[in-house]
Design an enzyme around this catalytic site. Structure first.
Site, PDB file in Angstrom:
ATOM      1  N   CYS A  21       0.834  -1.207   0.000  1.00  0.00           N
ATOM      2  CA  CYS A  21       0.000   0.000   0.000  1.00  0.00           C
ATOM      3  C   CYS A  21       0.872   1.261   0.000  1.00  0.00           C
ATOM      4  O   CYS A  21       1.531   1.567   0.996  1.00  0.00           O
ATOM      5  CB  CYS A  21      -0.907  -0.041   1.228  1.00  0.00           C
ATOM      6  SG  CYS A  21      -1.777   1.487   1.590  1.00  0.00           S
TER       7      CYS A  21
ATOM      8  N   CYS B   1       0.078   3.877   2.671  1.00  0.00           N
ATOM      9  CA  CYS B   1       0.525   3.383   3.988  1.00  0.00           C
ATOM     10  C   CYS B   1       1.997   3.717   4.204  1.00  0.00           C
ATOM     11  O   CYS B   1       2.391   4.157   5.288  1.00  0.00           O
ATOM     12  CB  CYS B   1       0.331   1.867   4.093  1.00  0.00           C
ATOM     13  SG  CYS B   1      -1.382   1.333   3.933  1.00  0.00           S
TER      14      CYS B   1
END
Length: 133
Positions: A60, A63
């Protein structure tokens, strides 16, 4: 006794399973085992301490983008417990917390969700931590 707690919870900045792959020390505890997560969750739940859980994934990009800010907040707010869970490693925990997007930050007190931030929204996350700590 501190060494026992460090062994159980991975110590300050350590991973909860002894994986010290990060070069920097962090006040964020990464969990790679549902059992260890449950131990930590139960110990924090018994107090009035705010617990902030970062649900993320290794693939991600948002993230990875917010991770340094999350680590900085963990240092900035030592009275708050910060945890990180990879949704691919612990899908049962992510499902139990109703995580549907990454990153998702769940803020809990005494075992109850008090707030949530979905997305890499640093300012919103920091405001909510300040509000609930």
């Amino acid at each position: 006794m501190g060494s026992i707690l460090s062994a159980l919870f991975g110590g300050v900045g350590g991973a909860a399973d002894g994986d010290d792959s990060s070069a920097e020390l962090s006040a964020v505890i990464a969990f790679h085992s549902s059992d260890r997560w449950q131990l930590h969750y139960n110990s924090v739940r018994a107090t009035n301490q705010l617990l902030v859980v970062d649900f993320s994934a290794s693939w991600c990009a948002p993230c990875k983008l917010i991770e340094p800010a999350f680590n900085a907040m963990a240092t900035q707010f030592p009275d708050v417990s910060f945890a990180k869970i990879d949704v691919d490693e612990l899908p049962d925990v992510a499902q139990e917390m109703n995580v549907q997007a990454m990153p998702t930050f769940v803020l809990m007190k005494q075992g109850k969700e008090v707030d949530r931030v979905v997305g890499a929204k640093k300012d919103e996350l920091e405001r909510k931590i300040v509000k609930h700590r």
